[in-house]
Design an enzyme around this catalytic site. Structure first.
Site, PDB file in Angstrom:
ATOM      1  N   LYS A  52      39.017  22.876  41.067  1.00  0.00           N
ATOM      2  CA  LYS A  52      37.851  23.185  40.381  1.00  0.00           C
ATOM      3  C   LYS A  52      37.128  22.190  39.668  1.00  0.00           C
ATOM      4  CE  LYS A  52      39.761  27.819  39.444  1.00  0.00           C
ATOM      5  NZ  LYS A  52      41.076  28.612  38.587  1.00  0.00           N
ATOM      6  N   GLN A  96      43.505  28.304  32.777  1.00  0.00           N
ATOM      7  CA  GLN A  96      44.201  28.795  34.045  1.00  0.00           C
ATOM      8  C   GLN A  96      45.535  29.587  33.845  1.00  0.00           C
ATOM      9  OE1 GLN A  96      43.030  27.807  37.100  1.00  0.00           O
ATOM     10  NE2 GLN A  96      44.908  29.140  37.920  1.00  0.00           N
ATOM     11  N   ASP A 119      35.162  33.346  33.795  1.00  0.00           N
ATOM     12  CA  ASP A 119      36.107  33.931  34.893  1.00  0.00           C
ATOM     13  C   ASP A 119      35.877  35.472  34.696  1.00  0.00           C
ATOM     14  OD1 ASP A 119      37.892  32.680  36.197  1.00  0.00           O
ATOM     15  OD2 ASP A 119      39.314  32.103  34.429  1.00  0.00           O
TER      16      ASP A 119
END
Ligand code: NAD
Length: 291
Positions: A52, A96, A119
């Site tokens: 990422k 994460q 997200d």
């Protein structure tokens, strides 16, 4: 049979995002800045976060990686999140998953400012998505929709079967594909671990999204001719012939299913790279929202 090439499509998307960033730069506008929090040293999580961050560099974003030890307390993590919520330079950030067991993931996701929740996991954004309101769509289902759109796979009126009901893949995927939108208008069946006679259901499907996390679960005898297959699964399977000791397997037995499929995503190189590209797209959107 056509391969839905997520690697190529994600590179196209990144090129498009890079052009937008260069344009913003030339206009003196803010450069998008994505932050990622990683707690612990889980191998797969480290790989995902690093790719990422690397993708941010590729499109010209600024990025910050906050690396916390495995024994980080919930309170320490919530403090980090609060700092990122307040930081004017950060447009969006992700935490994460999975998190170590001493931390309540739901509490953490609730603490993220919904305007920076690239997200799309915060209940406010999940609610907006469900009500067809503009918001950050969760990156994996969003990437699947982008792939279907770019390869002109018809979804309207089709029978879609989603295998898996997780909050990050199966559930949002089933909602999005049933909505009235360009990639949508499908008749969706969501299946899970308690589903009976799954094979009977998958055999009726025009499109199958497999997101259950069981290596090579979906086999050729479970699908019909001409089906479109989206394989979300990524499982590390022990393989001593590989230098790293494992290979990556999808939820689909590519060998037997690809013989019947009209379209199919490979693993790796299918849904995975698309997920990262959509996270960048959401970050660009977060930055534009703040202009
Ligand atoms: P999860 O473990 O949270 O959910 C799995 C779901 O599958 C559950 O809802 C469960 O009910 C269902 N399931 C389990 N066994 C089943 C069975 N026999 N029949 C039908 N349904 C069954 O998983 P997740 O987070 O949604 O991830 C699924 C897979 O996708 C994993 O391999 C994960 O690594 C991968 N993944 C990939 C990406 C990507 O970017 N490519 C992103 C997220 C997850």
């Amino acid at each position: 049979m056509t391969i839905l090439d997520g690697k190529k499509t994600s590179n196209d998307l990144k090129d498009e995002i890079a052009i937008e960033v260069a344009k913003r730069k030339s206009e003196g506008k803010k450069i998008p800045h994505l932050a990622a929090i990683l707690v612990g040293t889980d191998g797969a999580s480290m790989t995902y976060v690093n790719s990422k961050v690397k993708s941010c560099e590729k499109v010209g974003f600024n990025s910050t990686l906050i690396d916390l030890p495995e024994d980080t307390t919930e309170e320490q993590l919530l403090n980090e999140i609060e700092d990122l919520n307040k930081d004017k330079d950060i447009d969006g950030f992700i935490v994460q998953l999975p998190l170590p067991k001493q931390i309540d993931a739901q509490k953490v996701l609730m603490a993220v400012d919904p305007n920076k929740d690239v997200d799309g996991f915060h209940p406010v954004n999940v609610g907006k998505m469900t009500l067809d309101l503009p918001t950050f769509l969760p990156a994996t289902p969003y990437g699947i929709m982008e792939l279907l759109e770019r390869y002109k796979v018809e979804t309207s009126g089709k029978n879609v079967v989603v295998i898996g009901r997780s909050h990050i893949v199966g559930r949002p995927m089933s909602i999005l594909l049933s909505q009235k939108r360009p990639v949508g208008n499908a008749t969706v069946t969501i299946t899970h671990s308690r589903t009976k006679n799954l094979e009977k259901i998958t055999k009726e499907a025009d499109i199958i999204v497999a997101a259950l996390g069981k290596a090579e679960f979906l086999t050729g005898d479970m699908v019909k001719e001409g089906v479109t297959i989206i394989d979300v699964g990524i499982t590390r399977v022990k393989d001593d012939s590989k230098r790293r000791g494992y290979r990556l397997a999808g939820d689909v037995d590519f060998e037997s299913v690809s013989k019947k499929a009209a379209f199919i995503t490979p693993v790796p190189g299918g849904v995975g790279p698309m997920t990262i590209a959509m996270l960048l797209k959401n970050t660009l959107l977060a930055c534009e929202n703040r202009d």
